[in-house]
Scaffold this active site. Structure first.
Site, PDB file in Angstrom:
ATOM      1  N   CYS A   1      37.209 -13.693 -90.768  1.00 45.41           N
ATOM      2  CA  CYS A   1      38.654 -13.742 -90.540  1.00 45.41           C
ATOM      3  C   CYS A   1      39.287 -14.619 -91.614  1.00 45.41           C
ATOM      4  CB  CYS A   1      38.881 -14.355 -89.149  1.00 45.41           C
ATOM      5  SG  CYS A   1      40.610 -14.642 -88.730  1.00 45.41           S
TER       6      CYS A   1
ATOM      7  N   THR B   1      41.018 -17.052 -91.063  1.00 47.87           N
ATOM      8  CA  THR B   1      40.813 -18.418 -90.600  1.00 47.87           C
ATOM      9  C   THR B   1      39.490 -18.989 -91.111  1.00 47.87           C
ATOM     10  OG1 THR B   1      42.052 -17.873 -88.618  1.00 47.87           O
ATOM     11  CG2 THR B   1      40.715 -19.860 -88.527  1.00 47.87           C
TER      12      THR B   1
ATOM     13  N   HIS C   1      40.008 -20.226 -94.495  1.00 46.14           N
ATOM     14  CA  HIS C   1      40.671 -21.533 -94.510  1.00 46.14           C
ATOM     15  C   HIS C   1      39.654 -22.656 -94.280  1.00 46.14           C
ATOM     16  CE1 HIS C   1      44.729 -20.072 -94.812  1.00 46.14           C
ATOM     17  NE2 HIS C   1      44.621 -19.312 -93.734  1.00 46.14           N
TER      18      HIS C   1
ATOM     19  N   HIS D   1      34.032 -16.323 -85.497  1.00 45.34           N
ATOM     20  CA  HIS D   1      34.496 -16.063 -84.127  1.00 45.34           C
ATOM     21  C   HIS D   1      34.747 -14.589 -83.833  1.00 45.34           C
ATOM     22  CE1 HIS D   1      38.077 -16.782 -86.655  1.00 45.34           C
ATOM     23  NE2 HIS D   1      38.590 -15.804 -85.929  1.00 45.34           N
TER      24      HIS D   1
ATOM     25  N   CYS E   1      41.409 -22.521 -70.135  1.00 45.64           N
ATOM     26  CA  CYS E   1      40.999 -23.515 -69.133  1.00 45.64           C
ATOM     27  C   CYS E   1      41.072 -22.973 -67.714  1.00 45.64           C
ATOM     28  CB  CYS E   1      41.827 -24.786 -69.262  1.00 45.64           C
ATOM     29  SG  CYS E   1      43.500 -24.661 -68.574  1.00 45.64           S
TER      30      CYS E   1
ATOM     31  N   CYS F   1      46.860 -20.407 -73.203  1.00 46.87           N
ATOM     32  CA  CYS F   1      46.406 -21.600 -72.471  1.00 46.87           C
ATOM     33  C   CYS F   1      46.802 -22.865 -73.237  1.00 46.87           C
ATOM     34  CB  CYS F   1      44.875 -21.515 -72.356  1.00 46.87           C
ATOM     35  SG  CYS F   1      44.107 -23.034 -71.758  1.00 46.87           S
TER      36      CYS F   1
ATOM     37  N   LEU G   1      53.174 -11.783 -85.977  1.00 40.93           N
ATOM     38  CA  LEU G   1      51.760 -12.129 -85.864  1.00 40.93           C
ATOM     39  C   LEU G   1      51.283 -12.906 -87.082  1.00 40.93           C
ATOM     40  CD1 LEU G   1      49.079 -11.382 -84.105  1.00 40.93           C
ATOM     41  CD2 LEU G   1      48.573 -10.028 -86.134  1.00 40.93           C
TER      42      LEU G   1
END
Lengths: 343, 343, 343, 343
Positions: free
Chosen positions: C38, C40, C43, C63, C93, C107, C262
């Site tokens: 991804c 991310t 990064h 992930h 959670c 969350c 997004l």
């Protein structure tokens, strides 16, 4: 512990000594403070055909309740001993299509406390920890005990847009009565309530209905139209479960309006779909249980805002006087009957 | 007739003698009773760059008004002489995509009374008959004159779900102030209002805000979170148009919450979209005008329910004292300023 | 086991030997088959300021993944050894307000696999059993590995009404590219895609876009209006995260239209709210993650319907060649880069 | 002009010479090209009790039509001579509560062309200019003639969310048949269609249904559940109007699902509301007419996208052969029967 148990198939229940249940993994043991008697409990008590098909004695009954957590099973971190909680009686599986789609309240494998497992007309009850709702500090046990039916009222009312709208509530049993201030607080422009018994119409007035109609006149729809400039009600909350209440609902709702069906008719109902639903583009919605947990959040917010449902509680009796409690309920003259358990 | 006219490009307006307009086909001639001064009128009065780009003098200004129909043009059957009406100042074409899609309020060829054609700071005004809203009997002209801005408040509030929700209103000009009782009446659980001037915060308290925040502290979002159990406001009505108000709005709204943007910032605004909108899945919605005619129906219902917006009217002046009226508005200390016209 | 680990603060990652994690109560151990890289991850790899503030080395990253359950911890009954699963990387959670309100994807205490706990660029990964999505039988691991970003595309697309609508997608990275057939399959009348690199525009054409626009021309909005009879796009999916892409989105959307945000801009963005949002009554919505589990249900349904996202996978490399994989991604010319792990 | 007229109370109609109507203010005169025969026309033709109560002879019948504007009355600027148009047969008053609330299709004073005023089985018809829909260039008159019933199908389908959903259509008359490709184009994951006649099931297959069920088996709900992994259909479009079709619809819909009721049962229908609506929280919605003008916009978009409804037209006959046309319709074996009028 003392527990009200359907010990054998047949009429009535017995107050017997019953083993205190023990919380398994993910469960909480609650010392019951107060419990409400629901129409469903009366069906079980009287052992009607539905009860015979569903209940497997011996069974501790009762599913509207609140109390204090006294112990928790393994892996529970959402509640702890000492927490004051109310119970959500619907236990969802968490894995079926409705559960995965965010609608656990219509779980395909739904189990109900006090029906499919032992309930709360007892000193102690065990429930999944996830079904215990933490009470706000100021909420008295009398109120918390009937958050389950209050949730039915709130779930129904919140299923449509209310601000400025004209609302008709057909049927003034405890849920219909609670729906009156719920709708007012949610901004309804006017709330009209109908029923067929004098005592309930009196309670409806006390709960704040702007107009109360005796449905025995057979003119509910006509009077609703008069009151709404000829259009009919924007929204109807059908809480009687009677065919005539359902027909009043459909006749009284305006074109493009909404009818929430919560009351449970005892048999199929004949409806003039063409004139009452299709030509008017009416939206009907079946309503069941309470959204987990949006409805509980909304209820809590409303109670903090000052919602007062206590006037509907007409009888408070200790568990020992359960026979009298069921008699009161059966007589039809009562509002809500609650049982106090924790001494 | 007497009319307040932007006679030539430049500062100010003149009270002059102007020909009484005559209603064409589909139009109505209204004798104006009371008119409200809008911030837009002040922009025109002061002849700011926007006004210079849009207004073609000579132009009778004024678009918030009510009065009595005195004549109608050919083909008009929705109003008749003698009818008391309020004006919807947005004239939609009825044929563009938004109009055909049921959103005439964002018509692609929208014209505005008092801006694109002659307006209502005059003894008489002509408008399309379809833009005249029949007043309920009990509504006084003072209130009817400001149903246009009240409609902005109602349209914004009704664009989200309010029952039981926590609401923040950033900006307590007349529309923000009216939004306070509108949200309360629509069932909001709590209404917090913020502004930067003392007099407006005082009015906000009078209008029923549960909590009033001085935004000069720079702690609006923090205090909103404190008040809402750490989550933030469920809904925010941004009615200041100031960059700091808009940022307060986005910082104070909870994850998954809603922000209605009604206030008009004077320049582009820099926003931290990642943290304030995307990660929080905030919904923003631009709000313009009033829904035709749902918003007018809702307003009327709320006025019948007892909505009282008169406390925001701080100044009532005859048309002749228009200079004083505009000065009051410009000073910032005023609530709503209205002009009485019919003698 | 082999695992790609951010061993110390600084650029890059190392392929090291790492202990196989062990599933605790409620958790599942998955043997990873394929994982996607991804933005991310890039990064984190490059150790940018965001990564420095969030990642605590040593940390196994990754992930987006799928594989086979090999063991489960206590109390797990939703998956069992042998099940083929994809991972939902967002761990909620279950107790905060959004979680209780049916929005666990936002969350307040959200943890992300591969960021806040060890991830999936490794032979094994542990995740909460409730975060493992059972794969339909026919779904190949290549596809399953990128259901997480596909879910971003589907969640964005499903947040608005698409049947018959004109849709603009600004930004043709992997998620934007997948959104093209998702929107087509969901009934969009036409899908226009814009980007600034030739290779991505070519991929956009291959994925079925009806019109592909090179945003470097600075005329995206103009050409969208031409294509839509002058109105603008009904819906825009902003998936570039670039300020110019966001402005294109707002300029190209029609009055009353919807923009899903997004893409993550690297800094605050200046927006002309008055003309692009307020006067047009545009609705903006931040989009984050995937709805649990509606989005996963929708994705599965679409894959069964024949949705083919494999053309966006431009590079398949074994875990060992991770450096090359990250280089490909950084170069900007790649579509989706996936790592094959299970030998 | 030639016109098909119900000249006197009683069975049948006559093709007679009738005066060409003249357009009043706001009206358009259309030379009719093609017209469709609706089930309602058959009711009038056969002079059933409903027709006797509603139709005042002499009356030119026919309300599904298209043609070319040849003249316009005063004040018409939305269409002009030479424009190709289709007719919306519902004439709304524009002033009642539904009209003001944006729902003119359920106007309280609705008039229907060909029922309450003269219709389109004639060389010319007059209609309010606002009821003439401008045709896109490529649309042939055969298709335009049946946009009215296509609009019923589209209005029903668009009233719920379809992308990725499983849809059941009960009843494969012309509207049910057209709903099949409409639902597919709107992204439905699968479309199941049921009927009781072989020829219609064959047409349903041709229109693209993924599964076709012979409802005479009495196992529609069971087979729908099999096909949908046990859950039932997400949405049902009830287009049969038969009590058994309606019961199939309610039995086949999943918990939380949606049922649109368009078919008109001839008498009240007995429904098991408890098990089929309330416990399942099913949403029912009456559907009537077409939204003005969203449905027309959606239809036009779909036709541009390639929606092909011509396979349902099984008979094309000149106006002169109207008897044969009505016979074909009455026999039950036909799909859509259209009359060509303009020579």
């Amino acid at each position: 512990m003392r527990a009200l148990v359907k010990t054998t198939p047949g009429y009535g229940c017995e107050l017997v000594d019953f083993p205190v249940p023990s919380p398994g993994p993910g469960e909480a043991l609650v010392r019951v403070a107060v419990a409400g008697i629901c129409g469903t409990d009366l069906h079980i008590y009287k052992w009607d055909p539905w009860a015979q098909s569903r209940i497997r004695p011996p069974r501790v009954i009762g599913h509207e309740f609140c109390g204090t957590v006294v112990a928790t099973g393994e892996g529970v971190d959402t509640v702890k001993a000492g927490d004051r909680v109310a119970g959500e009686c619907h236990v969802a599986c968490g894995r079926c299509v409705p559960c995965l789609g965010g609608q656990p309240h219509i779980c395909q494998r739904l189990e109900i406390i006090g029906i499919d497992c032992d309930g709360a007309f007892a000193e102690y009850v065990v429930l999944p920890a996830g079904n215990a709702w933490q009470l706000d500090q100021g909420i008295p046990f009398d109120v918390a005990a009937i958050m389950d039916p209050l949730g039915n009222a709130v779930h129904t009312a919140m299923a449509t847009e209310l601000p400025g709208r004209s609302v008709l509530i057909t049927g003034c049993g405890p849920i219909g009565l609670m729906a009156i201030p719920v709708c007012k607080m949610a901004g309804a422009g006017s709330v009209i309530a109908s029923d067929v018994t004098e005592s309930r119409l009196t309670l409806a007035r006390r709960m704040g209905a702007d107009l109360v109609l005796d449905a025995r006149d057979g003119a509910v729809a006509e009077r609703v139209r008069e009151r709404t400039g000829g259009s009919g009600a924007d929204a109807v909350l059908e809480m009687s479960g009677h065919p005539s209440g359902i027909r009043d609902a459909l006749q009284a709702v305006r074109g493009g309006g909404w009818v929430g069906l919560l009351g449970l008719p005892g048999a199929p109902v004949e409806l003039d779909l063409v004139n009452l639903v299709i030509f008017k583009e009416v939206r009907l919605q079946g309503i069941f249980g309470r959204l987990m947990w949006q409805t509980w959040e909304q209820m809590s917010a409303m109670l903090r805002q000052g919602l007062d449902i206590r006037p509907i509680i007409t009888h408070r009796l200790p568990l020992e006087r359960f026979k009298e409690a069921f008699e009161r309920l059966e007589s039809g003259g009562a509002g809500k009957v609650i049982l106090t358990i924790e001494s």
